[in-house]
Design a protein around this motif. Structure first.
Motif, short mmCIF file in Angstrom:
data_model
loop_
_atom_site.label_atom_id
_atom_site.label_comp_id
_atom_site.label_asym_id
_atom_site.label_seq_id
_atom_site.Cartn_x
_atom_site.Cartn_y
_atom_site.Cartn_z
N ASP A 91 -19.64 0.76 45.18
CA ASP A 91 -18.93 0.21 46.34
C ASP A 91 -17.43 0.50 46.32
OD1 ASP A 91 -21.25 -1.14 47.41
OD2 ASP A 91 -21.04 -2.55 45.77
N PHE A 92 -16.83 0.51 45.14
CA PHE A 92 -15.36 0.50 45.05
C PHE A 92 -14.82 1.72 44.31
CE2 PHE A 92 -16.90 -3.89 44.99
CZ PHE A 92 -16.28 -4.38 46.12
N GLN A 120 -8.45 -0.22 37.60
CA GLN A 120 -9.50 -1.23 37.68
C GLN A 120 -10.57 -0.75 38.65
OE1 GLN A 120 -9.58 -4.13 35.95
NE2 GLN A 120 -7.68 -3.54 34.96
N ASP A 121 -11.84 -1.05 38.30
CA ASP A 121 -12.93 -0.74 39.23
C ASP A 121 -13.82 -1.97 39.30
OD1 ASP A 121 -15.47 0.24 40.32
OD2 ASP A 121 -14.60 2.23 40.08
N SER A 122 -14.07 -2.44 40.53
CA SER A 122 -14.81 -3.69 40.70
C SER A 122 -16.33 -3.52 40.60
CB SER A 122 -14.47 -4.33 42.05
OG SER A 122 -13.08 -4.54 42.12
N ASP A 123 -16.80 -2.28 40.37
CA ASP A 123 -18.23 -2.08 40.21
C ASP A 123 -18.67 -2.37 38.78
OD1 ASP A 123 -19.17 -0.99 42.83
OD2 ASP A 123 -17.64 0.51 42.42
N THR A 124 -19.97 -2.52 38.61
CA THR A 124 -20.52 -2.77 37.28
C THR A 124 -21.19 -1.50 36.76
OG1 THR A 124 -22.57 -3.51 38.29
CG2 THR A 124 -20.96 -5.21 37.74
N GLY A 128 -18.60 1.57 37.34
CA GLY A 128 -17.27 1.10 36.97
C GLY A 128 -16.74 1.75 35.71
N ASP A 174 -14.71 7.24 38.57
CA ASP A 174 -15.84 6.46 38.04
C ASP A 174 -17.06 7.37 37.91
OD1 ASP A 174 -17.10 6.58 40.56
OD2 ASP A 174 -16.25 4.65 41.19
#
Length: 193
Positions: A91-92, A120-124, A128, A174
């Protein structure tokens, strides 16, 4: 049954799987357990399972049971399990706290660490997981550690003989599915006497 994994962005009323049994009379299909959050609906005559609402990624995987019941005798039935996995979409993009950094570097230093960049990456998961690289700038004079984001000079600078300012554009990428996403940061390096 193990249907194809679904995206977390799957819309309601999307086909998931068709349950079918060979039996001498028509059967009635129903979901009997395992779908406590009500994500799925089954057509009682065709056995086609569809989504009923939008997914919450943290609720998956879900395993639910489908029962095929003899339409002329409800005490005769058979159950099968359906395991549904949901894919975490990328998503990010990675984001650097600042898109521009200024760093000073003394002349005549041997190769040295200049700054550590951290996006920073808000995905898991792998969505991410970040690697760093240099998009543009003087590739002979700078390098970046792709895992740590530490920017290094690779040679010493001469304030009198060379440029006194360098711009290096760094990216963080990512390992996303279905596509990788990048974020950028420009580092301005000023050579000081």
């Amino acid at each position: 049954y193990q249907p194809a994994p679904l995206s977390e962005k799957t819309l309601p009323d999307t086909f998931v799987v068709q349950i079918s049994v060979l039996y001498k009379v028509p059967v009635i299909y129903s979901i009997v357990s395992g779908d406590g959050k009500g994500y799925f609906i089954i057509d009682s005559s065709t056995g086609i399972v569809r989504t009923r609402k939008n997914f919450k990624l943290e609720d998956f995987p879900v395993t639910f049971n489908v029962r095929a019941t003899d339409s002329s005798n409800p005490s005769i039935f058979n159950d099968v399990s359906v395991n549904v996995e949901v894919i975490d979409e990328n998503d990010f993009p990675p984001v650097f706290p600042s898109s521009l950094l200024e760093e000073r570097l003394e002349e005549n230093l041997p190769a040295t660490q200049i700054v550590q960049l951290k996006a920073q990456d808000s995905d898991t998961g792998r969505n991410g997981f970040l690697t760093y690289g240099i998009l543009s700038g003087d590739g002979l004079k700078f390098r970046i550690d792709e895992a740590t984001g530490i920017l290094y000079s690779t040679a010493s600078f001469d304030y009198e003989e060379e440029r006194t300012e360098y711009q290096v554009v760094i990216y963080a990428e990512d390992d996303g599915i279905p596509e990788k996403k990048r974020g950028y940061c420009t580092v301005v390096i000023k050579i000081i006497d």
